[in-house]
Design a protein around this motif. Structure first.
Motif, mmCIF file in Angstrom:
data_model
loop_
_atom_site.group_PDB
_atom_site.id
_atom_site.type_symbol
_atom_site.label_atom_id
_atom_site.label_comp_id
_atom_site.label_asym_id
_atom_site.label_seq_id
_atom_site.Cartn_x
_atom_site.Cartn_y
_atom_site.Cartn_z
ATOM 1 N N GLN A 160 -0.374 -1.598 0.235
ATOM 2 C CA GLN A 160 -1.304 -0.790 1.030
ATOM 3 C C GLN A 160 -1.967 -1.634 2.117
ATOM 4 O O GLN A 160 -2.099 -1.194 3.272
ATOM 5 N N PHE B 270 0.506 -2.344 5.011
ATOM 6 C CA PHE B 270 0.693 -1.167 5.874
ATOM 7 C C PHE B 270 -0.523 -0.970 6.775
ATOM 8 O O PHE B 270 -0.388 -0.656 7.966
ATOM 9 N N SER B 271 -1.704 -1.158 6.206
ATOM 10 C CA SER B 271 -2.925 -1.013 6.997
ATOM 11 C C SER B 271 -3.001 -2.083 8.085
ATOM 12 O O SER B 271 -3.384 -1.798 9.229
ATOM 13 N N GLN C 292 1.772 4.218 8.669
ATOM 14 C CA GLN C 292 1.538 5.235 7.662
ATOM 15 C C GLN C 292 2.688 5.245 6.646
ATOM 16 O O GLN C 292 3.749 4.682 6.871
ATOM 17 N N GLY C 293 2.479 5.924 5.530
ATOM 18 C CA GLY C 293 3.554 6.129 4.569
ATOM 19 C C GLY C 293 3.587 5.167 3.411
ATOM 20 O O GLY C 293 4.597 5.082 2.697
#
Length: 553
Positions: A407, A410-411, A416-417
């Motif tokens: 997470q 990705f951030s 996203q996703g």
């Protein structure tokens, strides 16, 4: 500890360093040029020396070089660890195709990390120490010690034994064993932690130079209290990384140091992207992100086939942030990397394969992109491994920390996703197909999936953790190569062509760089002792102290 004698020695020794690019079209200048343009006599007690030399030390961890010409970084890391990690490969057949990329080790390249540590980093920090930084501004000195530990750990992880405790003696310069170097680094991080805790627990935030905002390239735009809280979390995070590195060589010390790093009483670790360890590219003196420069202006680096295999296979949404699609007419619009040590390599053939994301309409990487040396994602994955090993203070379950690492990545990349990615239990890395030369083809390296499997063995769980950590810390190849050597993960494609003459096993892959030729020329007796400390011949096939064969548990 007075380091002047040894540092002056290395400044002289490396002035005549041969770079060894016999087939490169660029005009390689002497890499020992003082990029600051400032002599010892120019040092000023008003803080100018801090801005010059603290900045120099930070930039040289991942060497920017001066004047926008990052030839030092290219041989320090990009043509070594960045390739050995499975991130990059050069389409350029340097030295008539006989070079480090296919294990025909080039002496002139092999000495660059060594030179950069002593001339650029330790020399700069020594000048600050001799000017009383530790006494005048202890919190800033603590940050300098963190920079020193980061830079030194990278170089010992390249060679093994290096000179460290003997810095400052006259005559021949002895090497320390890698085990002793790690123990000293932990002690220096103790000092940094204590100084930072004292500052952060106090009320006087004026005990810093007025120009700290210009000198500190890592944490900018924050007040001093916040600044040194972030440096403390970075110090603890670096301790955690180094502790995990030695887990197979000294399990008890590894656990002790990791639990110390994770103890909340010591100030915490990086747990959000605002605290990531990034080195801001100064706008002055025409500095630039060296990886971007090499990809954009020289076309000397392209994506590695291993990264293609994992990211395409997993349908990883971060892929568009990491790399451009190929422009080669045979594979236009595809993400296509190059095998390390590829057969039939010519720049004309492979220049159109996927590059770093530099040509997109909104490119991820530019000349001003700050190199990232440690992220919250990496620390979450380190904590996941700590939890997997049953160590205290990890702060969550293995699965929760593993998923938080994904997470956070990705951030960090603005993608996203993450939830769908985490839950996928079918996608796996793909086989590699080279449309220009089938000799470079290879089957999929692994069948490991992304979704956590609590019923898996500890070894399979670790493969998931390290594979996702590898994907998250791109493009930091030095750390990725070290973790690959420590764990065997991720499973990356070996070189196609191995020109080591049998010194490096193709499947085991390269484990280190040989000691610099200048050391043989000027410090030969101590180099022979260092080889004894190394425990094997001075070549790329010998494992480091922490690099142990066998399983991870």
């Amino acid at each position: 500890m007075n380091t002047t004698k040894i540092l002056n020695k290395y400044m002289v020794l490396f002035t005549a360093l041969a770079i060894g690019f016999s087939s490169c079209t660029k005009d390689f200048e002497d890499l020992n040029t003082n990029n600051t343009g400032v002599s010892d006599e120019d040092l000023k007690p008003n803080g100018q020396d801090l801005e010059i030399f603290f900045r120099q030390a930070q930039m040289s961890i991942y060497n920017f070089s001066g004047g926008g010409d990052p030839n030092s970084y290219q041989v320090q890391q990009n043509l070594n660890a960045d390739v050995y990690s499975g991130y990059f490969m050069s389409p350029t057949p340097f030295n008539s195709g006989q070079n480090n990329l296919n294990y025909a080790m080039v002496n002139g390249w092999n000495g660059e990390p060594f030179k950069v540590l002593y001339v650029n980093v330790l020399n700069s920090l020594n000048k600050l120490k001799n000017n009383g930084l530790a006494e005048t501004y202890p919190a800033v000195w603590a940050a300098a010690l963190v920079v020193k530990a980061e830079a030194t750990s990278r170089v010992t992880d390249i060679y093994g034994p290096i000179p460290y405790s003997g810095v400052g003696i006259t005559g021949s310069i002895p090497y320390d064993s890698q085990e002793d170097i790690y123990k000293r680094l932990f002690l220096e991080l103790d000092t940094a932690r204590n100084l930072l805790l004292t500052f952060n627990n106090g009320t006087d935030t004026t005990q810093v130079p007025a120009n700290i905002g210009e000198a500190d390239l890592v944490y900018q735009g924050v007040d001093n209290k916040t600044r040194f809280q972030k440096w403390l979390r970075l110090a603890n995070s670096l301790r955690l990384r180094l502790a995990m590195r030695i887990v197979k060589a000294n399990p008890q010390l590894a656990q002790t140091e990791a639990e110390k790093a994770l103890d909340p009483a010591n100030g915490g670790v990086i747990d959000n992207n605002a605290d990531n360890f990034r080195i801001t590219v100064p706008s002055d003196a025409n500095f630039s992100n060296p990886l971007y420069f090499i990809a954009k202006n020289w076309g000397d680096t392209r994506i590695n086939a291993s990264l293609e295999s994992y990211m395409v296979g997993y349908k990883d949404p971060r892929i568009a942030k990491y790399m451009d699609k190929a422009t080669d007419k045979v594979i236009t619009g595809q993400y296509k990397g190059i095998r390390a040590g590829a057969a039939g390599l010519t720049k004309d053939a492979y220049i159109g394969y996927s590059s770093l994301n530099i040509n997109d309409g909104t490119p991820t990487f530019s000349a001003s992109t700050a190199p990232m040396l440690m992220t919250a994602a990496e620390v979450y994955f380190l904590r996941a491994e700590a939890a997997l090993r049953g160590w205290a203070n990890a702060g969550g379950s293995v699965q929760a920390l593993y998923e938080q690492g994904i997470q956070s990545s990705f951030s960090q990349w603005g993608v996203q996703g993450a939830n769908a990615y985490i839950q996928n239990n079918t996608n796996t890395p793909i086989a590699y197909v080279d449309p220009r030369n089938s000799r470079n083809n290879a089957p999929a390296p692994t069948t490991i999936t992304v979704q956590w499997n609590e019923g898996a063995t500890a070894e399979e769980k670790l493969e998931r953790i390290i594979t996702q950590k590898w994907l998250a810390i791109f493009p930091e190849g030095q750390e990725a190569w070290s973790e690959f050597r420590r764990t065997g993960y991720p499973r990356i494609f070996p070189v196609v062509v191995n020109n080591s003459g049998g010194l490096i096993d193709t499947e085991v892959q390269i484990r280190r760089l040989p000691f610099p030729q200048n050391e043989y020329n000027t410090n030969a007796a101590e180099v022979q002792k260092a080889i004894q400390l190394l425990g094997g011949p001075d070549n790329g096939g010998t494992r480091l102290w922490w690099d142990k064969e066998g399983t991870n548990f």
